[in-house]
Design a protein around this motif. Structure first.
Motif, PDB file in Angstrom:
ATOM      1  N   GLU A 113     -25.011 -27.662  13.626  1.00  0.00           N
ATOM      2  CA  GLU A 113     -25.721 -27.867  12.354  1.00  0.00           C
ATOM      3  C   GLU A 113     -25.069 -27.133  11.196  1.00  0.00           C
ATOM      4  O   GLU A 113     -25.382 -27.394  10.025  1.00  0.00           O
ATOM      5  CB  GLU A 113     -27.190 -27.420  12.494  1.00  0.00           C
ATOM      6  N   ALA A 114     -24.164 -26.199  11.480  1.00  0.00           N
ATOM      7  CA  ALA A 114     -23.519 -25.389  10.429  1.00  0.00           C
ATOM      8  C   ALA A 114     -22.141 -25.956  10.112  1.00  0.00           C
ATOM      9  O   ALA A 114     -21.316 -26.156  11.008  1.00  0.00           O
ATOM     10  CB  ALA A 114     -23.400 -23.937  10.892  1.00  0.00           C
ATOM     11  N   ASN A 115     -21.881 -26.206   8.837  1.00  0.00           N
ATOM     12  CA  ASN A 115     -20.618 -26.821   8.416  1.00  0.00           C
ATOM     13  C   ASN A 115     -19.996 -26.060   7.248  1.00  0.00           C
ATOM     14  O   ASN A 115     -20.645 -25.232   6.607  1.00  0.00           O
ATOM     15  CB  ASN A 115     -20.849 -28.285   8.021  1.00  0.00           C
ATOM     16  N   THR A 116     -18.734 -26.366   6.987  1.00  0.00           N
ATOM     17  CA  THR A 116     -18.006 -25.752   5.880  1.00  0.00           C
ATOM     18  C   THR A 116     -18.803 -25.856   4.581  1.00  0.00           C
ATOM     19  O   THR A 116     -19.317 -26.917   4.239  1.00  0.00           O
ATOM     20  CB  THR A 116     -16.636 -26.441   5.700  1.00  0.00           C
ATOM     21  N   GLY A 117     -18.905 -24.744   3.871  1.00  0.00           N
ATOM     22  CA  GLY A 117     -19.634 -24.705   2.613  1.00  0.00           C
ATOM     23  C   GLY A 117     -21.065 -24.226   2.740  1.00  0.00           C
ATOM     24  O   GLY A 117     -21.688 -23.871   1.731  1.00  0.00           O
ATOM     25  N   ASP A 118     -21.609 -24.179   3.969  1.00  0.00           N
ATOM     26  CA  ASP A 118     -22.978 -23.708   4.168  1.00  0.00           C
ATOM     27  C   ASP A 118     -23.068 -22.190   4.005  1.00  0.00           C
ATOM     28  O   ASP A 118     -22.120 -21.457   4.302  1.00  0.00           O
ATOM     29  CB  ASP A 118     -23.475 -24.070   5.570  1.00  0.00           C
TER      30      ASP A 118
END
Length: 611
Positions: free
Chosen positions: A155-160
Motif C-alpha cells: 500500500e506504500a508507494n513513492t511519494g507517500d
C-alpha cells in the motif's frame, strides 16, 4: 433512554504490546491462517491469534475482524476471541511516538527508532523490499521482509508520507533500518510532516551566493535565473529525483555537461547512502542535434519508465545544456508534457519565446542582452559552482576549453583563459576541445563518462590525460587534413550582391562519409581556411549534402533560425527545418527539393548586411 454503544478500540500507528488491554474489543485485520487458528494484526506491529475454537465466522486475508483480547501471555503472545457486534463506536488508541531524525541514525545503531518522512524510492529485490525514506535532514534505506522477492507493505508507494519503526543496523558499512512496522500517514498527519520536509529542503536547496570566476555583465544579469536553476537541481538531489542531462555533442556542450555532472555526482555521493546511487540517480547523454530531438525523448522515456516500474523511482528532472531553447525542441517538449516531466534549460542558442511555457527554468544569455559568445560551457561551469562549490578546483578550466572549442570572441573568454593559463595554456585548451570532438564522434550516443573525464583531466591522472589527448589530436588532425585535401579542389566560389564571398562545398560528393570529421566539422575547417585567405572580408561557407546544408559565416549578419522559418513557409513540400546560432547552424530539407531550397537560401544570404 439512549442506549450506550459498545466501544471498539483501534490501535494507532506506533502502538506496542503494552498499549493492548485484556478484555477490550479491537478492530483487527486478518493476516493469515494456520491449522490451529487465524492470525490477526491489531496494527502494523502488534499481532494476535484467534484459536479455531474461538472463531465465529469465515474470513479472508486482509478483511477486518472484531476481536476481544482474552489474554496477553508473559512471552508477548496475544490470545484473541472473535466477537460480533451490530452497533458500536470506534475509539483510536494513540501513542505519542518520539521520532528520530535520519541524521541521528548513526548514534542509534542496535536500537529501535521511529522515522517519519517521504518515500523517495521503493525497490523490490530478490530478498527484502528496500524503502528509501527522506526527511528534513537526509535520506536512508529501510529494509522490510515478508518472504524472498515478495513486496512488503504494497500500500506504500513513492511519494507517500510514512511512519517507519524498526531497528538501526549497519549492512555493508551502510546504515539501514530493519522495518518492524510501516504505516502510511494521511490527512493532517501527512501534511504536517510534508510541510516540515518542504520547508527544510527549500532552505537546504538554496545555492550559496558565490562570486563568478570572471567579471561579466551578462553573467551578473543571468544570476537570478541561474540560482533558480541551481536550486531546482540541488532539490532533485536531496529528494532523490533522478536527473537526465542531455547536451549537444560538441566540445562546448560536453564541457558544460561535464561540469554539472561533476558537481551533481559529488553532491549525490555526499547525501545519498547507496554506493551506486550516482549511476541510477544521474544519467548524461549526448544529443547529436543542437536541440532535443524526438529520438532523444523516446530513448529517455524508455529508460525512465522502465526504472520507474522496476525500481519505484520518481520520474526524472530533464536538464538540457547547449540545447533546448528553440522551436525545434517543441515536439519533444509536448511528449514530455504528457508525462508531466520537469524540464530545465541552460543554453546559448538564440531562444524562441514559445518554449518557455514548458520549462521550469531557462538560462540563456539572449534573455539579458547577451549572445552566443557566452558559451554553454562557461555558463555551465558557473552553474556547477552554484550547485556544489566544493568542485570548483576540478572544473575551473572547462570554460576555457568550451570557449576555444566554440570559437568564442566574448569579453569573458580572455579572462577564463588567463585564469588557467599556467596549467592549461590556450594551445592545450584547443587540443582538448579537438580531442573531445573527435572522441564523441566515435562514441555516437554513448556518454563515455570515464573517457571524457580523462580527456578533460577530471580523473586527475595527468600522464594518461596527456597521452590520450596527444593521440586523439594526432588522429583527428590527420583525418581533417585528408578530408580538406580531398574537398578543397571542389569548392565552388561566388561573390554575392552584398559583396560577401560565398563558398559552396559539396560534403556528400567530395568528402569521405561516415567518418571524422563529419559534415559540420568539415565545413568549419574549410571555412577557417577561406577566412584566413580572405582576411578582413565577409565570408560565408555552405556545406551541402543531399538533404542538408551547414552554414558558417564571418562578417555577414545572418539570422539562421529566422531564415529556416521563412524557408519553411515559402517552400511548400520542402520539409525545411533546422536551427543553431545566428551565423552558425544547419538546415534540413527533402532531397527532391534541394535545388529550390538552396537557391532561396543563397538569395536570403545575399540580402543579409555585411559588417
Amino acid at each position: 433512554m439512549t442506549d450506550i454503544k459498545e466501544i471498539v478500540y483501534k490501535l494507532g500507528p506506533g502502538c506496542e504490546l503494552e498499549d493492548v488491554q485484556e478484555g477490550n474489543v479491537y478492530v483487527g485485520t486478518v493476516q493469515g491462517f494456520a491449522n490451529f487458528g487465524t492470525f490477526v494484526m491489531l496494527n502494523n506491529s502488534v499481532k494476535g491469534l484467534v484459536h479455531k475454537s474461538n472463531a465465529i465466522t469465515q474470513h479472508q486475508e486482509r478483511t477486518d475482524i472484531l476481536v476481544m483480547v482474552a489474554q496477553v501471555r508473559p512471552n508477548g503472545n496475544i490470545d484473541l476471541r472473535e466477537v460480533v457486534l451490530d452497533d458500536y463506536s470506534t475509539k483510536l488508541v494513540s501513542r505519542q511516538v518520539k521520532t528520530t531524525r535520519l541524521s541521528d541514525l548513526g548514534q542509534k545503531i542496535g536500537r529501535r527508532v521511529t522515522i517519519e518522512g517521504e518515500l523517495g524510492q521503493v525497490k523490490q529485490t530478490s530478498g527484502p523490499t528496500i524503502f528509501t525514506i527522506l526527511d528534513e535532514t537526509g535520506t536512508e534505506n529501510a529494509a522490510a521482509f515478508v518472504e524472498a522477492g515478495v513486496r512488503a507493505y504494497p500500500e506504500a508507494n513513492t511519494g507517500d508520507i510514512v511512519q517507519i519503526s524498526g531497528e538501526v543496523m549497519k549492512r555493508n558499512n551502510q546504515l539501514q533500518i530493519e522495518v518492524s512496522s510501516l504505516h502510511r500517514l494521511d490527512g493532517d498527519e501527512a501534511d504536517i510532516v510534508r510541510k516540515r520536509i518542504v520547508e527544510a529542503l527549500d532552505q537546504k536547496s538554496e545555492p550559496d551566493d558565490i562570486p563568478f570566476l570572471v567579471e561579466s555583465e551578462v553573467l551578473t544579469k543571468l544570476r537570478p535565473e541561474m540560482r533558480k536553476l541551481a536550486k531546482i537541481i540541488r532539490r532533485a538531489v536531496f529528494t532523490q529525483q533522478p536527473i537526465i542531462l542531455r547536451h549537444h555533442a560538441d566540445a562546448d556542450g560536453i564541457s558544460a555537461a561535464a561540469a554539472v555532472e561533476t558537481a551533481v555526482v559529488a553532491l549525490i555521493r555526499e547525501h545519498v547512502s547507496d554506493s551506486d546511487s550516482d549511476y541510477y540517480l544521474f544519467k548524461r547523454s549526448p544529443s547529436k542535434a543542437p536541440f532535443y530531438e524526438i529520438e532523444d525523448i523516446t530513448r529517455d522515456l524508455d529508460f525512465m519508465l522502465k526504472d520507474s516500474v522496476r525500481f519505484g523511482q520518481k520520474l526524472p528532472l530533464i536538464l538540457l545544456m547547449d540545447n533546448g531553447s528553440t522551436e525545434e525542441d517543441m515536439p519533444a517538449y509536448k511528449v514530455a508534457q504528457v508525462y508531466d516531466l520537469d524540464i530545465v534549460v541552460c543554453d546559448h542558442h538564440h531562444p524562441d519565446e514559445i518554449v518557455d511555457s514548458f520549462l521550469k527554468a531557462h538560462v540563456n544569455p539572449y534573455h539579458v542582452g547577451g549572445d552566443f559568445g557566452l558559451t554553454a560551457g562557461m555558463i555551465g561551469t558557473e552553474l556547477a559552482r552554484m550547485i556544489n562549490p566544493a568542485v570548483e578546483r576540478q572544473i575551473r578550466h572547462l570554460p576555457a576549453i568550451a570557449g576555444v572549442g566554440d570559437r568564442s570572441d566574448s569579453p569573458e573568454i580572455p579572462q577564463y583563459l588567463a585564469l588557467v593559463a599556467d596549467e592549461y595554456p590556450i594551445e592545450d585548451c584547443k587540443k582538448i576541445a579537438l580531442a573531445l570532438d573527435y572522441e564523441q564522434f566515435w562514441l555516437r550516443f554513448n556518454d563515455g563518462r570515464e573517457i571524457v573525464k580523462d580527456i578533460l583531466n577530471l580523473n586527475k591522472n595527468p600522464i594518461r590525460h596527456k597521452r590520450l589527448v596527444t593521440l586523439l589530436v594526432e588522429e583527428a588532425l590527420a583525418a581533417i587534413a585528408e578530408q580538406v585535401k580531398t574537398l578543397m579542389p571542389h569548392v565552388e566560389s561566388r561573390t554575392l550582391s552584398s559583396g560577401a564571398h560565398l563558398f559552396i562545398a559539396d560534403v556528400e560528393m567530395y568528402a569521405h562519409r561516415f567518418t571524422f570529421p563529419p559534415p559540420g566539422k568539415t565545413s568549419g575547417e574549410i571555412h577557417d581556411i577561406l577566412c584566413k585567405k580572405y582576411e578582413g572580408e565577409p565570408v560565408v561557407t555552405l556545406g551541402l549534402g543531399p538533404d542538408f546544408a551547414v552554414l558558417r559565416s564571418r562578417g555577414v549578419m545572418m539570422n539562421i533560425p529566422v531564415m529556416v522559418r521563412e524557408l519553411r513557409e515559402e517552400i511548400s513540400g520542402g520539409g525545411v527545418n533546422g536551427g543553431g546560432h545566428l551565423v552558425v547552424g544547419s538546415i534540413k530539407f527533402v532531397e527532391g527539393m534541394r535545388g529550390e531550397v538552396i537557391d532561396k537560401l543563397i538569395a536570403k544570404i545575399s540580402l543579409a548586411p555585411v559588417a
